[in-house]
Design a protein around this motif. Structure first.
Motif, PDB file in Angstrom:
ATOM      1  N   PRO A 168       5.824   6.824 -59.499  1.00 54.39           N
ATOM      2  CA  PRO A 168       7.555   7.852 -58.681  1.00 54.39           C
ATOM      3  C   PRO A 168       8.248   6.723 -57.798  1.00 54.39           C
ATOM      4  N   VAL A 169       8.588   5.630 -58.115  1.00 50.88           N
ATOM      5  CA  VAL A 169       8.522   4.096 -57.338  1.00 50.88           C
ATOM      6  C   VAL A 169      10.661   4.477 -56.963  1.00 50.88           C
ATOM      7  N   ARG A 170      10.829   4.992 -56.133  1.00 50.51           N
ATOM      8  CA  ARG A 170      11.519   4.017 -56.024  1.00 50.51           C
ATOM      9  C   ARG A 170      12.742   3.616 -55.712  1.00 50.51           C
ATOM     10  N   ALA A 171      14.004   2.427 -55.618  1.00 53.68           N
ATOM     11  CA  ALA A 171      14.303   0.909 -55.881  1.00 53.68           C
ATOM     12  C   ALA A 171      15.243   1.417 -54.460  1.00 53.68           C
ATOM     13  N   PRO A 172      15.135   0.655 -53.493  1.00 56.64           N
ATOM     14  CA  PRO A 172      16.629   0.583 -52.551  1.00 56.64           C
ATOM     15  C   PRO A 172      17.598   0.277 -53.397  1.00 56.64           C
ATOM     16  N   LEU A 173      19.440   0.679 -53.470  1.00 61.62           N
ATOM     17  CA  LEU A 173      20.288   1.066 -53.824  1.00 61.62           C
ATOM     18  C   LEU A 173      20.830  -0.877 -53.872  1.00 61.62           C
ATOM     19  N   LEU A 174      21.695  -0.813 -54.652  1.00 63.98           N
ATOM     20  CA  LEU A 174      21.818  -2.641 -54.262  1.00 63.98           C
ATOM     21  C   LEU A 174      23.516  -2.174 -53.630  1.00 63.98           C
ATOM     22  N   ARG A 175      23.727  -1.469 -52.382  1.00 63.53           N
ATOM     23  CA  ARG A 175      24.872  -1.796 -51.325  1.00 63.53           C
ATOM     24  C   ARG A 175      24.828   0.283 -51.267  1.00 63.53           C
ATOM     25  N   PRO A 176      24.922  -0.096 -49.895  1.00 71.44           N
ATOM     26  CA  PRO A 176      24.736   1.308 -48.736  1.00 71.44           C
ATOM     27  C   PRO A 176      25.743   2.572 -49.580  1.00 71.44           C
ATOM     28  N   VAL A 177      25.576   2.617 -50.884  1.00 73.91           N
ATOM     29  CA  VAL A 177      25.527   3.865 -51.183  1.00 73.91           C
ATOM     30  C   VAL A 177      25.228   4.373 -51.529  1.00 73.91           C
ATOM     31  N   ALA A 178      24.729   5.742 -51.622  1.00 76.59           N
ATOM     32  CA  ALA A 178      23.801   6.515 -52.306  1.00 76.59           C
ATOM     33  C   ALA A 178      24.187   7.316 -53.340  1.00 76.59           C
ATOM     34  N   ALA A 179      23.079   7.699 -54.048  1.00 76.53           N
ATOM     35  CA  ALA A 179      23.528   8.070 -55.591  1.00 76.53           C
ATOM     36  C   ALA A 179      24.145   9.463 -55.591  1.00 76.53           C
ATOM     37  N   VAL A 180      24.702   9.418 -56.875  1.00 80.65           N
ATOM     38  CA  VAL A 180      25.602  10.977 -56.760  1.00 80.65           C
ATOM     39  C   VAL A 180      25.138  11.353 -58.135  1.00 80.65           C
ATOM     40  N   PRO A 181      24.356  12.544 -57.800  1.00 79.35           N
ATOM     41  CA  PRO A 181      24.363  13.261 -59.089  1.00 79.35           C
ATOM     42  C   PRO A 181      24.831  14.295 -60.130  1.00 79.35           C
ATOM     43  N   ALA A 182      24.488  13.259 -60.619  1.00 83.19           N
ATOM     44  CA  ALA A 182      25.773  14.097 -62.515  1.00 83.19           C
ATOM     45  C   ALA A 182      26.058  16.303 -61.768  1.00 83.19           C
ATOM     46  N   VAL A 347      15.287   4.222 -76.276  1.00 83.92           N
ATOM     47  CA  VAL A 347      16.596   4.216 -75.668  1.00 83.92           C
ATOM     48  C   VAL A 347      15.894   4.583 -74.363  1.00 83.92           C
ATOM     49  N   ILE A 348      16.862   3.643 -73.345  1.00 84.86           N
ATOM     50  CA  ILE A 348      15.736   3.681 -71.590  1.00 84.86           C
ATOM     51  C   ILE A 348      17.504   4.078 -70.797  1.00 84.86           C
ATOM     52  N   ALA A 349      17.385   4.851 -69.436  1.00 82.88           N
ATOM     53  CA  ALA A 349      18.490   5.508 -69.073  1.00 82.88           C
ATOM     54  C   ALA A 349      17.616   5.484 -67.762  1.00 82.88           C
ATOM     55  N   GLN A 350      19.129   4.576 -66.454  1.00 85.58           N
ATOM     56  CA  GLN A 350      18.814   4.914 -65.503  1.00 85.58           C
ATOM     57  C   GLN A 350      18.381   5.585 -64.870  1.00 85.58           C
ATOM     58  N   ASP A 351      17.320   6.300 -63.668  1.00 83.31           N
ATOM     59  CA  ASP A 351      16.976   6.676 -63.142  1.00 83.31           C
ATOM     60  C   ASP A 351      17.593   7.731 -62.416  1.00 83.31           C
ATOM     61  N   GLU A 352      17.810   9.322 -61.906  1.00 87.41           N
ATOM     62  CA  GLU A 352      19.228   8.921 -60.825  1.00 87.41           C
ATOM     63  C   GLU A 352      19.263   8.725 -59.411  1.00 87.41           C
ATOM     64  N   ALA A 353      18.164   8.642 -59.320  1.00 90.45           N
ATOM     65  CA  ALA A 353      17.809   8.517 -57.192  1.00 90.45           C
ATOM     66  C   ALA A 353      18.141   6.675 -57.691  1.00 90.45           C
ATOM     67  N   THR A 354      18.493   5.884 -57.942  1.00 86.65           N
ATOM     68  CA  THR A 354      18.953   4.764 -57.911  1.00 86.65           C
ATOM     69  C   THR A 354      20.352   4.397 -58.507  1.00 86.65           C
ATOM     70  N   PRO A 361      24.054   7.895 -67.417  1.00 80.83           N
ATOM     71  CA  PRO A 361      22.714   8.031 -67.938  1.00 80.83           C
ATOM     72  C   PRO A 361      21.739   9.288 -67.828  1.00 80.83           C
ATOM     73  N   GLY A 362      22.355   9.778 -66.684  1.00 78.07           N
ATOM     74  CA  GLY A 362      22.363  11.316 -66.476  1.00 78.07           C
ATOM     75  C   GLY A 362      22.553  12.243 -68.273  1.00 78.07           C
ATOM     76  N   ALA A 363      23.406  12.118 -68.775  1.00 75.40           N
ATOM     77  CA  ALA A 363      24.404  12.257 -70.172  1.00 75.40           C
ATOM     78  C   ALA A 363      23.753  11.662 -71.594  1.00 75.40           C
ATOM     79  N   VAL A 364      22.773  10.532 -71.657  1.00 80.62           N
ATOM     80  CA  VAL A 364      21.700   9.853 -72.455  1.00 80.62           C
ATOM     81  C   VAL A 364      20.517  10.516 -71.648  1.00 80.62           C
ATOM     82  N   ALA A 365      20.132  11.141 -70.877  1.00 80.82           N
ATOM     83  CA  ALA A 365      18.931  11.195 -70.878  1.00 80.82           C
ATOM     84  C   ALA A 365      18.300  12.429 -71.108  1.00 80.82           C
ATOM     85  N   HIS A 366      19.974  13.595 -70.797  1.00 78.66           N
ATOM     86  CA  HIS A 366      20.088  15.361 -71.419  1.00 78.66           C
ATOM     87  C   HIS A 366      20.144  15.430 -72.707  1.00 78.66           C
ATOM     88  N   ALA A 367      20.919  14.656 -73.817  1.00 74.51           N
ATOM     89  CA  ALA A 367      20.867  14.288 -75.277  1.00 74.51           C
ATOM     90  C   ALA A 367      19.348  14.161 -75.353  1.00 74.51           C
TER      91      ALA A 367
END
Length: 392
Positions: A168-182, A347-354, A361-367
């Motif tokens: 469970p390693v978390r990469a920093p976001l690519l710009r200063p915007v935090a993740a927005v959960p679905a 199928v691979i989805a990007q995680d929520e935190a990044t 990606p959340g829709a694909v994960a929960h499918a």
């Protein structure tokens, strides 16, 4: 395998003060129109409406907006000049760049993303067109709402890496915007499928909000895959913008990248990007895979859409497909992901935190169609291993 993904309890139904929006545009007509749209939404309010970037910079601390809709071309101070000054004054400010569909403005919008803008939105060419621009209105309100939602929630969400082999390693976001959960309830179960033993022969990628930066990170790390296999990408983006994105992908990857052309053969060693305003599908001609562009209606409110690419690819490569769904609003890619998984693909989805927005990606994960849900920095290494025949 199933893994619980936690989101803040009641996050989908909590009541907050309306998001405060500053509208910055030198056109009084456009300022008034956007302001009326915002005020019509119960969870949004206009904090200020100003005509230049200089006005915005001078008033941002006093007005204290959550979100700024920032025009690019203005007198006194244009949007790209005002952007870093606004972010310097208020670090967590969400800035959405607005511009007409010219090559110059598309290039400026990409530069703005690298400087910290949260997203961009193309404006219709004329005020007469904008008066009836339902698509522009819907997209703008959704971007304000989804990107502004980060101010209502923690910067990261307690969701572990979902690949059995990943830490469970978390990469920093690519710009200063935090993740927005679905929008979600307190806890979900994400069912992971085992990786298929079928060797992939094509890489498909779908992305939307936050996608350009995520795509750059991904293609920079999959050079060995691109050299031997074709890569097809659908990014929700209008015409002209996709032209610029293809150029950025080529520079970042060091491999040929261009907008797909109807009927052209699909070959290894190249990146094909769905052109703005056209769906990109895959077909066969003389037994060989070719690009098939579709000028039909929007799918999932998008054009191009990810689902047509994913679903049509199964008709050509059956289960020999690896699909990756990156950050983005909505659920585009979920239905196509089901088709790929049913055919024996992965199928691979990007995680929520990044993810900037964990919608697609959340829709694909929960499918229930994903073999892994990974932080962005772990996706490229995983893709390289899968194409090399390593399943662990």
């Amino acid at each position: 395998m199933s893994v619980a993904v936690l989101t803040p309890p009641g996050s989908a139904i909590q009541r907050h003060e309306p998001l405060r929006v500053m509208v910055v545009d030198d056109s009084a007509v456009i300022r008034g129109l956007i302001s009326r749209w915002i005020e019509a939404e119960p969870d949004l309010t206009v904090a200020a409406s100003v005509r230049t970037g200089l006005d915005a910079v001078n008033q941002v601390m006093r007005v204290d907006p959550d979100v700024v809709v920032l025009d690019i071309e203005m007198p006194d101070m244009d949007g790209i000049s005002a952007l870093p000054l606004l972010l310097e004054k208020k670090k967590n400010l969400v800035v959405i760049m607005a511009s007409t569909l010219t090559r110059r403005n598309a290039e400026i919008s990409f530069k703005a993303l690298s400087l910290g803008a949260s997203d961009y939105i193309p404006k219709p060419e004329s005020t007469r067109e904008i008066a009836a621009a339902d698509v522009f209105k819907r997209d703008l309100i959704e971007k304000i709402r989804h990107l502004g939602a980060r101010l209502r929630r923690p910067a990261t969400v307690a969701s572990p890496s979902l690949s059995p082999a990943a830490q469970p390693v978390r990469a920093p976001l690519l710009r200063p915007v935090a993740a927005v959960p679905a929008p979600a309830s307190a806890s979900h179960k994400v069912e992971l499928r085992p990786f298929s033993p079928t060797q992939p022969r094509v890489l498909l990628i779908g992305s939307s909000t936050g996608g350009p930066q995520a795509l750059m990170t991904l293609v920079a790390g999959i050079g060995p895959v691109i050299d031997q296999y074709p890569v097809l990408i659908t990014q929700h983006m209008p015409p002209t913008f996709t032209t610029i994105l293809a150029e950025h992908l080529a520079r970042t990857s060091g491999r040929p990248a261009h907008e797909g052309v109807d009927g052209e053969p699909i070959k290894p060693g190249r990146i094909y990007l769905a052109p703005g305003g056209r769906h990109m599908r895959v077909a066969r001609s003389g037994g060989n895979p070719v690009i098939a562009l579709d000028d039909g209606p929007q799918i999932n409110f998008c054009k191009p859409a990810v689902d047509p690419l994913f679903a049509s690819a199964v008709e050509v490569w059956q289960g020999a497909i690896l699909a990756v769904v990156l950050t983005g609003m909505g659920s585009d890619g979920a239905q196509g992901g089901k088709v790929i998984a049913a055919a024996g693909g992965n199928v691979i989805a990007q995680d929520e935190a990044t993810s900037v927005v964990w919608g697609m990606p959340g829709a694909v994960a929960h499918a229930g169609v994903c073999a892994a849900v990974l932080p962005l920095d772990q996706i490229a290494p995983k893709v390289v291993r899968l194409f090399a025949g390593v399943r662990a």
